[in-house]
Design a protein around this motif. Structure first.
Motif, mmCIF file in Angstrom:
data_model
loop_
_atom_site.group_PDB
_atom_site.id
_atom_site.type_symbol
_atom_site.label_atom_id
_atom_site.label_comp_id
_atom_site.label_asym_id
_atom_site.label_seq_id
_atom_site.Cartn_x
_atom_site.Cartn_y
_atom_site.Cartn_z
ATOM 1 N N THR A 1 134.763 103.092 103.689
ATOM 2 C CA THR A 1 135.806 102.120 104.024
ATOM 3 C C THR A 1 135.866 100.958 103.028
ATOM 4 O OG1 THR A 1 134.421 100.718 105.441
ATOM 5 C CG2 THR A 1 135.514 102.608 106.487
ATOM 6 N N ILE A 2 134.925 100.891 102.105
ATOM 7 C CA ILE A 2 134.869 99.794 101.137
ATOM 8 C C ILE A 2 135.856 100.057 100.006
ATOM 9 C CG2 ILE A 2 133.424 98.562 99.476
ATOM 10 C CD1 ILE A 2 131.003 99.545 101.162
ATOM 11 N N ARG A 3 136.599 99.022 99.653
ATOM 12 C CA ARG A 3 137.507 99.104 98.504
ATOM 13 C C ARG A 3 137.433 97.777 97.756
ATOM 14 N NH1 ARG A 3 142.122 101.858 96.589
ATOM 15 N NH2 ARG A 3 143.632 100.479 95.598
ATOM 16 N N LEU A 4 137.141 97.857 96.473
ATOM 17 C CA LEU A 4 137.072 96.689 95.601
ATOM 18 C C LEU A 4 138.049 96.913 94.458
ATOM 19 C CD1 LEU A 4 135.503 94.052 94.663
ATOM 20 C CD2 LEU A 4 134.116 95.607 93.300
ATOM 21 N N THR A 5 138.907 95.930 94.210
ATOM 22 C CA THR A 5 139.818 96.012 93.071
ATOM 23 C C THR A 5 139.614 94.782 92.197
ATOM 24 O OG1 THR A 5 141.632 94.944 94.288
ATOM 25 C CG2 THR A 5 141.560 97.360 94.328
ATOM 26 N N ALA A 6 139.701 94.984 90.897
ATOM 27 C CA ALA A 6 139.469 93.881 89.952
ATOM 28 C C ALA A 6 140.069 94.246 88.607
ATOM 29 C CB ALA A 6 137.967 93.620 89.814
ATOM 30 N N ASP A 7 140.187 93.243 87.755
ATOM 31 C CA ASP A 7 140.575 93.489 86.369
ATOM 32 C C ASP A 7 139.361 93.933 85.564
ATOM 33 O OD1 ASP A 7 143.189 92.655 86.930
ATOM 34 O OD2 ASP A 7 142.733 90.577 86.412
ATOM 35 N N ARG A 8 138.184 93.399 85.962
ATOM 36 C CA ARG A 8 136.947 93.692 85.223
ATOM 37 C C ARG A 8 135.780 93.672 86.197
ATOM 38 N NH1 ARG A 8 133.163 90.890 81.370
ATOM 39 N NH2 ARG A 8 132.985 92.318 79.620
ATOM 40 N N LEU A 9 134.860 94.601 86.027
ATOM 41 C CA LEU A 9 133.663 94.661 86.864
ATOM 42 C C LEU A 9 132.456 94.853 85.964
ATOM 43 C CD1 LEU A 9 132.400 94.834 89.738
ATOM 44 C CD2 LEU A 9 132.703 97.318 89.561
ATOM 45 N N VAL A 10 131.477 93.938 86.076
ATOM 46 C CA VAL A 10 130.238 94.015 85.304
ATOM 47 C C VAL A 10 129.100 94.204 86.295
ATOM 48 C CG1 VAL A 10 128.691 92.792 83.726
ATOM 49 C CG2 VAL A 10 131.177 92.494 83.522
ATOM 50 N N VAL A 11 128.292 95.250 86.081
ATOM 51 C CA VAL A 11 127.174 95.543 86.980
ATOM 52 C C VAL A 11 125.893 95.516 86.164
ATOM 53 C CG1 VAL A 11 126.195 97.161 88.633
ATOM 54 C CG2 VAL A 11 128.677 97.032 88.356
ATOM 55 N N ARG A 12 124.954 94.653 86.599
ATOM 56 C CA ARG A 12 123.634 94.548 85.952
ATOM 57 C C ARG A 12 122.570 94.976 86.951
ATOM 58 N NH1 ARG A 12 126.557 90.196 84.614
ATOM 59 N NH2 ARG A 12 126.793 89.695 82.422
ATOM 60 N N GLN A 13 121.522 95.616 86.439
ATOM 61 C CA GLN A 13 120.405 96.018 87.287
ATOM 62 C C GLN A 13 119.134 95.391 86.732
ATOM 63 O OE1 GLN A 13 119.781 100.236 87.571
ATOM 64 N NE2 GLN A 13 118.499 100.036 89.366
ATOM 65 N N ALA B 1 132.871 90.869 89.832
ATOM 66 C CA ALA B 1 134.242 91.359 89.721
ATOM 67 C C ALA B 1 135.145 90.164 89.445
ATOM 68 C CB ALA B 1 134.665 92.043 91.023
ATOM 69 N N THR B 2 136.017 90.299 88.457
ATOM 70 C CA THR B 2 136.966 89.234 88.150
ATOM 71 C C THR B 2 138.373 89.819 88.152
ATOM 72 O OG1 THR B 2 136.635 89.591 85.780
ATOM 73 C CG2 THR B 2 135.362 87.823 86.806
ATOM 74 N N GLY B 3 139.328 88.964 88.509
ATOM 75 C CA GLY B 3 140.714 89.419 88.547
ATOM 76 C C GLY B 3 141.641 88.290 88.926
ATOM 77 N N ARG B 4 142.877 88.619 89.090
ATOM 78 C CA ARG B 4 143.907 87.640 89.440
ATOM 79 C C ARG B 4 144.628 88.036 90.719
ATOM 80 N NH1 ARG B 4 143.482 83.026 86.936
ATOM 81 N NH2 ARG B 4 142.756 83.263 84.825
ATOM 82 N N PRO B 5 143.970 88.105 91.852
ATOM 83 C CA PRO B 5 142.537 87.932 92.111
ATOM 84 C C PRO B 5 141.812 89.281 92.185
ATOM 85 C CG PRO B 5 143.707 87.908 94.187
ATOM 86 C CD PRO B 5 144.742 88.115 93.103
ATOM 87 N N GLY C 1 140.096 97.003 83.199
ATOM 88 C CA GLY C 1 141.464 97.460 83.336
ATOM 89 C C GLY C 1 141.740 98.189 84.633
ATOM 90 N N ASN C 2 142.385 97.504 85.561
ATOM 91 C CA ASN C 2 142.796 98.111 86.821
ATOM 92 C C ASN C 2 141.641 98.842 87.507
ATOM 93 O OD1 ASN C 2 144.674 98.594 88.820
ATOM 94 N ND2 ASN C 2 145.421 100.464 87.875
ATOM 95 N N VAL C 3 140.541 98.141 87.709
ATOM 96 C CA VAL C 3 139.336 98.725 88.296
ATOM 97 C C VAL C 3 139.530 98.900 89.796
ATOM 98 C CG1 VAL C 3 136.862 98.432 88.659
ATOM 99 C CG2 VAL C 3 137.920 97.586 86.535
ATOM 100 N N VAL C 4 139.226 100.099 90.283
ATOM 101 C CA VAL C 4 139.283 100.398 91.705
ATOM 102 C C VAL C 4 137.990 101.119 92.069
ATOM 103 C CG1 VAL C 4 140.495 101.602 93.568
ATOM 104 C CG2 VAL C 4 141.795 100.625 91.658
#
Length: 170
Positions: free
Chosen positions: A55-67, A77-81, A47-50
């Motif tokens: 200087t890095i900025r990533l925006t997405a609807d959903r972000l999944v991080v695996r280690q 990161a997934t989104g429209r776009p 939901g509205n991931v920022v």
């Protein structure tokens, strides 16, 4: 509390592209919802991931991080776009680094292989140059780009003329 330590590593994969100063900046993540599974080494932001880090900025609807077991991360990161923006270190002769911007329906950041991949309606622009295609892969170690088109589509590129260097006139 382990997820806090895991979350700060979130943008390790993109820092080799970005300004060196970004590596020492804190990572800030905002989202409507977050879940962490320490056993599976998995964080999900929805939901509205920022995400910002220098200087890095990533925006997405959903972000999944695996280690993985070695500490390397794969972030999707997934989104429209989903969008990624960062300033690169200046190259020799430049006063400041140029901005790199990318967007796609899915962006994968692979720490182990130092790759960024953009899938579906992918676009990357850097210094006035722009490429679009169905899939864009960027190898951060070699600064090698590969762009492929989807079925029935074509790759498109706009390449700006480069100013002649001072060395060329000698």
């Amino acid at each position: 509390m382990k997820w806090l330590a895991f979350t700060w590593l979130l943008l390790v994969p993109v820092t080799s592209w970005s300004e060196n100063a970004d590596r020492d900046k804190p990572t800030q993540v905002e989202a409507n919802k977050m879940s962490a599974d320490d056993t599976r080494r998995l964080n999900v932001f929805e939901g509205n991931v920022v995400v910002t880090k220098g200087t890095i900025r990533l925006t997405a609807d959903r972000l999944v991080v695996r280690q993985d077991a070695d500490g390397f991360q794969l972030a999707t990161a997934t989104g429209r776009p989903a969008r990624l923006r960062q300033r690169q270190d200046p190259k020799p002769g430049e006063k400041e680094g140029i901005w790199l911007e990318g967007e796609a329906l899915r962006i994968e950041l692979d720490d182990r292989n130092q790759k960024i991949e953009l899938f579906d309606n992918a676009r990357v622009s850097r210094g006035g140059d722009e490429v679009t295609g169905s899939h864009i892969s960027v190898d951060q170690r070699s600064d090698f780009y590969q762009v492929t088109a989807g079925k029935g589509d074509r790759v498109k590129a706009v390449l700006q003329p480069k100013a002649p260097s001072a060395e060329a006139g000698k």
